[in-house]
Every structure is written in structure tokens, then in C-alpha cells.
Design an enzyme around this catalytic site. Structure first.
Site, PDB file in Angstrom:
ATOM      1  N   LYS A 282       0.850  -1.186   0.000  1.00  0.00           N
ATOM      2  CA  LYS A 282       0.000   0.000   0.000  1.00  0.00           C
ATOM      3  C   LYS A 282       0.890   1.242   0.000  1.00  0.00           C
ATOM      4  O   LYS A 282       1.835   1.342   0.773  1.00  0.00           O
ATOM      5  CB  LYS A 282      -0.900  -0.021   1.240  1.00  0.00           C
ATOM      6  CG  LYS A 282      -2.150   0.806   1.132  1.00  0.00           C
ATOM      7  CD  LYS A 282      -3.085   0.524   2.301  1.00  0.00           C
ATOM      8  CE  LYS A 282      -4.374   1.318   2.164  1.00  0.00           C
ATOM      9  NZ  LYS A 282      -5.306   1.047   3.269  1.00  0.00           N
ATOM     10  N   GLU A 368     -19.513  -5.780  10.465  1.00  0.00           N
ATOM     11  CA  GLU A 368     -20.485  -5.027  11.251  1.00  0.00           C
ATOM     12  C   GLU A 368     -21.462  -5.926  11.998  1.00  0.00           C
ATOM     13  O   GLU A 368     -21.834  -5.646  13.147  1.00  0.00           O
ATOM     14  CB  GLU A 368     -21.248  -4.056  10.345  1.00  0.00           C
ATOM     15  CG  GLU A 368     -20.412  -2.952   9.740  1.00  0.00           C
ATOM     16  CD  GLU A 368     -19.724  -3.350   8.442  1.00  0.00           C
ATOM     17  OE1 GLU A 368     -19.056  -2.482   7.836  1.00  0.00           O
ATOM     18  OE2 GLU A 368     -19.855  -4.529   8.029  1.00  0.00           O
ATOM     19  N   ARG A 396     -25.674  -2.399   7.680  1.00  0.00           N
ATOM     20  CA  ARG A 396     -25.270  -3.763   7.382  1.00  0.00           C
ATOM     21  C   ARG A 396     -25.523  -4.712   8.555  1.00  0.00           C
ATOM     22  O   ARG A 396     -25.412  -5.922   8.405  1.00  0.00           O
ATOM     23  CB  ARG A 396     -23.789  -3.799   6.996  1.00  0.00           C
ATOM     24  CG  ARG A 396     -23.436  -2.793   5.920  1.00  0.00           C
ATOM     25  CD  ARG A 396     -22.017  -2.936   5.451  1.00  0.00           C
ATOM     26  NE  ARG A 396     -21.854  -4.113   4.626  1.00  0.00           N
ATOM     27  CZ  ARG A 396     -20.721  -4.437   4.010  1.00  0.00           C
ATOM     28  NH1 ARG A 396     -19.664  -3.677   4.152  1.00  0.00           N
ATOM     29  NH2 ARG A 396     -20.639  -5.516   3.283  1.00  0.00           N
TER      30      ARG A 396
END
Length: 618
Positions: A282, A368, A396
Site C-alpha cells: 500500500k 459489522e 449492514r
């Protein structure tokens, strides 16, 4: 932007243009693409580190796969900036995340290359499976690849989809973009050689034919199967994916463009579900982002030469910071307190708490549903859980909120950040619906603070309440009010801020300053309702008798929101009065600054006055 600095990239207006170049020039194209991305984001703001990490992977995918006939799905969507650049949107990149500009994530209305509109994570494999089945039934020969990364594989939905795909075995590719450097030692010459073998049609053919030949010799077949699994397990984390029915390939260096292309070319010819494990870094190619990819994940405008993110001197704390400070204050007082977040610890202001109380901080990653039910287990065991979650991500976990919190009437506090308009992340991230979908759930207390001090007091009130409670607060800075010592607010008690007659403005949430300004010009009463559930019904009955017009104001969808609650109550009492509901309209709200979008939605002082005058004069 001067495209002459990017001589190859400026010729690429579609993946078809990219595919005209020889393999030997792709590394140069990747260098130009990475520099172009860095320059764009430094001038426009946006997601940076994730895009820098997938430059070679994006290029290789569009080089090998015949997009847009073949489909590529990006999960999570902030990886998709290089994809946008290579698919005809290069010259619009400076408008990304701005009002009227490019969407911050893949969006079907924006480009035929954006297969799935995506803002939430972990949806790619399910969608790719549906496409793969459809293309196979049509015998089109078109392929589909899902690129899943940045923690998206932690969500249960991804594994549900993989389990299904492994059962029915359509032709599809899942690419795990793994930018966790802890497994970087798996890359290298030996591993690339293994990857070439595992992705070859010869290996696949041998693997399947040997299974058929040995099907009547169970002991030998089982021995060879275990030997193969053992050898793979020595060098790769293959067994889990193999058990789910995928042919595991990798890990492979995600920045070796030539090896990526060769591997993808082989994989594209294979039958059945394939999983390619790609190791990326990244922030690749930009030293500051490589060093601290979290800091450089989403950035404001900056000078790429300096490599420093401009600091913004905060005059007042954000609501997230107020929550984080309150969390630490409460943790010092109550050892039962535990805090949970689904991968949003930093954004929710929990960094200080995580550092000071590491044994009581639980980042469950992008999961979640699990976050909510984990809180249920804590509450059953006598702890006091707080779930810090963005409004858009709470959607969610809706079943868990109903089934695991509300039905059991457990003392769990939902600290709902980013409620209302959030700004540049656009449609998928606006917190427009939480009041509507929470209000209908029995047992819940729902609070809407009008400033940061009220937020503190409501969090305290919800924490001490012996049942489910939710406090929803906006993104961004508070009002600059003085923070008072913690004290509970009587449940369901509104506050009169300004008294007059004829018109009463009922405020729910952080628009109070705009409402008070409007009231001064309208000479109207202002009531800060504070509670959406339960409503202050005594005060509502009172003002309905003394005022001719009631106006509800909220930063939530009008449908089913706080204003609807007021209308329902008055109707149940057969009280007839003129009521105007002001809030978010029945449409998805695109990106733009919070100020711009509140103005467009009619939620500032001027528009509130205009709407009320139009209502009076109609």
C-alpha cells in the site's frame, strides 16, 4: 495538467489502447500511471495509498481481460482510481469527490467499465458469482474477476459467496489483494515458479485427470491429495481456499507487471473458480505513503515534493474527538466498559482509548454484524459495551440490532458517527436513514444532539440507560460550546430554546444553529427535541394547541424519520394542525462538501425560511 509529462499514458483513453502496447512497455506505463495518480490526488484530495498499491495489478487486468466484455469488480472501491484513469476518465480525475465530478468509488452510471456500484466492502465475490453464472448460461465466453482487498475479506459475506462459488464451480477469478507486509517473505523466485506451475493448464489438467484415474483407488488417491495439500501448505495459505472449492494460486508479487500478465493469461484459460493471492505494498512508489499507509489512505490537498500532509489547526473539536474523549473519561470511571468498532477506530476518534485501554478495545475488522452481536455477548456477561459505528455501516447489521440487541432489551449503546450528510464520499456513505430504520424498533432510545456538549450528555445518558440506546451525531467540527460535567438527561425531554407563537420549529440534531437563525427572522418558537424516541409528547401536545404551524427539521430522510414520528403521534391523538417536514428528500445524495450538499438539500437558514414561507403561502 500537462499530459506531455506522461507520453504513453496520454495515448491511453481506453483499455483497448492499453492492449496495443507490447508487454515490454507496461512497466513504463505503470510508472507514468503511478506518478499521474499521485499528482492528481495531491491537487484534488482523495484516496491515495490504496490506488498506489494496485497500479500494476490494474494495468495487468485490463491488459489481459477484454474489458468491458470481461468484467472486473473492485472491492473495496477506493482501490479503483487507477482503474478510472485507464478507462477513459483520466482527464476528469481532478474533479473526483467534488460536487458534479467523478464519483469517489466505482459507479455504474459513470462508466460501462464500472460493473458494480460499490462503497461498502465485501460485495464483489457475490456479484461476480452472479455474473459468472449468467455468462456461462449464455455461453458468451466472457470472464469475470473480483479484486478484494484492504480488509474486505474479513467480512462474512465474502466467505458466504466463496462457499457458494466453490459448490457450483463457475469460471471466475477472485484476486486477494494482500497488502499486509507480514507475509512478504512468501514472495520471491521460488514462489513465482510455484505460481507459474499452479496457474498452468497442464497442472490443472493433470490435477483433474489424476483425480479421475485414481477415483477407484481411494487409499492412493487420498495419499496424493494429502501430499499435494501438504506441499502447498508449506509455502502458501492455500488450504482454506481449497476447502472452499477454489484452486489457489500464489502468492505472487503484485508489482511485477510481466509476471502478473503471464499468470493472468494462464488463469483466464482455466475452468472453475480460481483464487489468485497477490502481495502488494500500500502506497507503493511514494515513500511517505509506503512508510505510513494509514496516514496516506485518504488525504487532503498536499505538496507531493514535501511529502507532508498539511495540518489543520482545530479551533473546536470534532464530534468524533468528543466521543473519543468521553469514552476515555467513562472507561476511567467504569471498568465494565468495552468499546467495539468495525475497522473504524481512527475515524471514530478511538485512537486514544485504544492506546490507554487496549484490553477493552475491540476492532473486529470489516464485520459489522459480528460487531453488534459481539456486544450482545459482552452485555449478557455483565459488561457495558459501546459500538462505535458509522451510520452507513450500521445498515449492514440491521438484523443483529433487532434480533440480538432489541428483542433481548440489552444495555448496549450505539455511538453512530457520520449521521446525516458526510460530504465527498457521496451516495454510499451518506448517513441518511438511521433515524428511519431505528425508530421502528421497540425498546430503543434514540437521541440527536444539537452540539458537542449535548452529545456528551446523551452518550452518558445512553450508557447509563438499562436498555438499548443510540446517539447519532454528524461528521465534522462541533459548535465550539463549553463542555459541561457529565449529567443524565431525563429520557424523552425536549428543550425550549426560543419562545414565540404561530410557528414552532422542532429541531432534531446538529442543525440547531441554522434553525435559530431562521427563527429570528420568522419570529418563531424553537424546540430542540433531542429525543426521536421517545418523543416529548407532553410538549408536542402543548405546542400543537398554541401554534398554528409546526415545522420539523432533521438531517435524515423525511420518509420514516423524526418528522414522521411527530406526524404519527399527532394523528394518533386526532390533533389537526399544519405540519411541514424538512429533511433529506427521497433520493440518494451525491458527493460534494457538507456545506454544498446541505444548501442543495435546503437545510440552511435561507432555504428553511423559503420553505416555510412557501408552505404558508400555498
Amino acid at each position: 495538467m500537462n499530459l506531455d509529462n506522461y507520453p504513453l499514458l496520454k495515448q491511453i483513453n481506453s483499455p483497448e489502447d492499453l492492449r496495443r502496447y507490447p508487454l515490454s512497455q507496461l512497466s513504463t506505463i505503470c510508472r507514468e500511471l503511478r506518478q499521474f495518480l499521485l499528482t492528481c490526488v495531491s491537487q484534488s484530495s482523495g484516496h491515495l495509498a490504496s490506488g498506489l498499491g494496485v497500479v500494476e495489478l490494474t494495468t495487468a487486468l485490463h491488459y489481459v481481460y477484454q474489458t468491458p466484455l470481461d468484467k472486473i469488480i473492485w472491492d473495496v472501491g477506493h482501490q479503483a482510481y487507477p482503474h478510472k484513469i485507464l478507462t477513459g476518465r483520466r482527464d476528469q480525475m481532478l474533479t473526483i469527490r467534488q460536487k458534479g465530478g467523478l464519483h469517489p468509488f466505482p459507479h455504474r452510471s459513470e462508466s460501462e467499465y464500472d460493473v458494480l456500484t460499490t462503497g461498502h466492502s465485501s460485495t464483489s465475490i457475490s456479484a461476480a458469482l452472479g455474473i459468472a453464472i449468467s455468462e456461462q448460461q449464455k455461453r458468451s465466453g466472457h470472464k469475470v474477476a473480483a479484486v478484494i482487498g484492504d480488509g474486505a475479506l474479513t467480512a462474512g459475506m465474502a466467505f458466504e459467496a466463496m462457499n457458494h462459488a466453490g459448490h457450483i464451480k463457475p469460471d471466475m477469478l477472485v484476486i486477494v489483494n494482500d497488502n499486509d507486509m507480514s507475509i512478504s517473505e512468501n514472495t520471491g523466485a521460488l514462489n513465482q515458479h510455484l505460481t507459474q506451475i499452479l496457474s498452468s493448464r497442464t497442472y490443472a489438467s493433470l490435477r483433474e485427470s489424476s483425480k479421475r484415474v485414481l477415483s477407484n483407488i481411494p487409499p492412493l488417491k487420498e495419499l496424493l491429495k494429502k501430499t499435494e495439500e501438504h506441499l502447498k501448505g508449506l509455502v502458501t495459505p492455500a488450504i482454506l481456499f481449497e476447502e472452499l472449492g477454489f484452486n489457489y494460486i500464489g502468492p505472487i508479487d503484485g508489482h511485477d507487471i510481466e509476471n502478473l500478465v503471464i499468470t493472468l493469461q494462464k488463469i483466464r484459460q482455466l475452468k472453475g473458480p480460481q483464487l489468485l493471492h497477490v502481495i502488494t505494498q500500500k502506497g507503493k512508489g511514494y515513500a511517505p505513503a509506503e512508510k505510513n499507509p494509514t496516514l496516506w489512505h485518504g488525504v487532503p490537498k498536499f505538496n507531493p515534493v514535501d511529502g507532508i500532509i498539511p495540518s489543520v489547526k482545530k479551533v473546536v473539536p470534532t464530534y468524533s474527538q468528543v466521543f473519543g474523549d468521553w469514552l476515555c473519561e467513562m472507561a476511567e470511571q467504569d471498568k465494565r466498559l468495552v468499546a467495539i468498532t468495525p475497522a473504524m477506530g481512527e475515524g471514530s476518534g478511538m485512537t486514544k482509548f485504544a492506546s490507554r485501554f487496549p484490553d477493552r478495545f475491540f476492532d473486529v475488522a470489516i464485520a459489522e454484524q459480528h460487531a453488534v452481536t459481539l456486544a450482545t455477548g459482552f452485555a449478557i456477561s455483565g459488561l457495558k459495551p459501546i459500538v462505535a459505528i458509522y451510520s452507513t455501516f450500521l445498515q449492514r447489521a440491521y438484523d443483529q440490532v433487532i434480533h440480538d440487541i432489541a428483542i433481548q432489551n440489552l444495555p448496549i449503546l450505539l455511538a453512530i458517527d457520520r449521521a446525516g450528510i458526510v460530504g465527498a464520499d457521496g451516495e454510499t456513505h451518506q448517513g441518511a436513514f438511521d433515524l428511519s430504520f431505528l425508530r421502528c424498533i421497540p425498546n430503543f432510545i434514540i437521541m440527536t444532539p444539537s452540539d458537542e456538549n449535548e452529545c456528551r450528555q446523551m452518550l452518558y445518558t445512553g450508557y447509563l440507560h438499562n436498555g438499548p440506546a443510540a446517539v447519532r451525531y454528524p461528521r465534522g467540527d462541533g459548535m465550539g460550546v463549553t463542555l459541561m460535567p457529565l449529567t443524565t438527561i431525563p429520557i424523552g425531554q425536549a428543550k425550549i430554546c426560543r419562545e414565540s407563537n404561530t410557528i414552532a420549529l422542532l429541531n432534531f440534531g446538529a442543525l440547531l444553529s441554522e434553525v435559530l437563525q431562521a427563527a429570528e427572522q420568522l419570529n418563531a418558537t424553537v424546540i430542540d427535541m433531542r429525543f426521536v424516541k421517545p418523543l416529548d409528547t407532553k410538549l408536542l401536545l402543548q405546542i400543537s394547541q398554541t401554534h398554528t404551524i409546526l415545522v420539523t427539521i432533521e438531517e435524515n430522510s423525511i420518509q420514516g424519520g423524526a418528522g414522521s414520528a411527530v406526524c404519527e403521534f399527532l394523528l394518533s391523538k386526532k390533533i389537526k394542525c399544519d405540519i411541514l417536514n424538512i429533511g433529506l428528500p427521497d433520493k440518494f445524495i451525491s458527493q460534494g462538501s457538507q456545506k454544498e450538499m446541505r444548501e442543495e438539500m435546503g437545510l440552511n437558514c435561507e432555504h428553511i425560511i423559503n420553505k416555510i414561507n412557501e408552505f404558508i403561502n400555498q
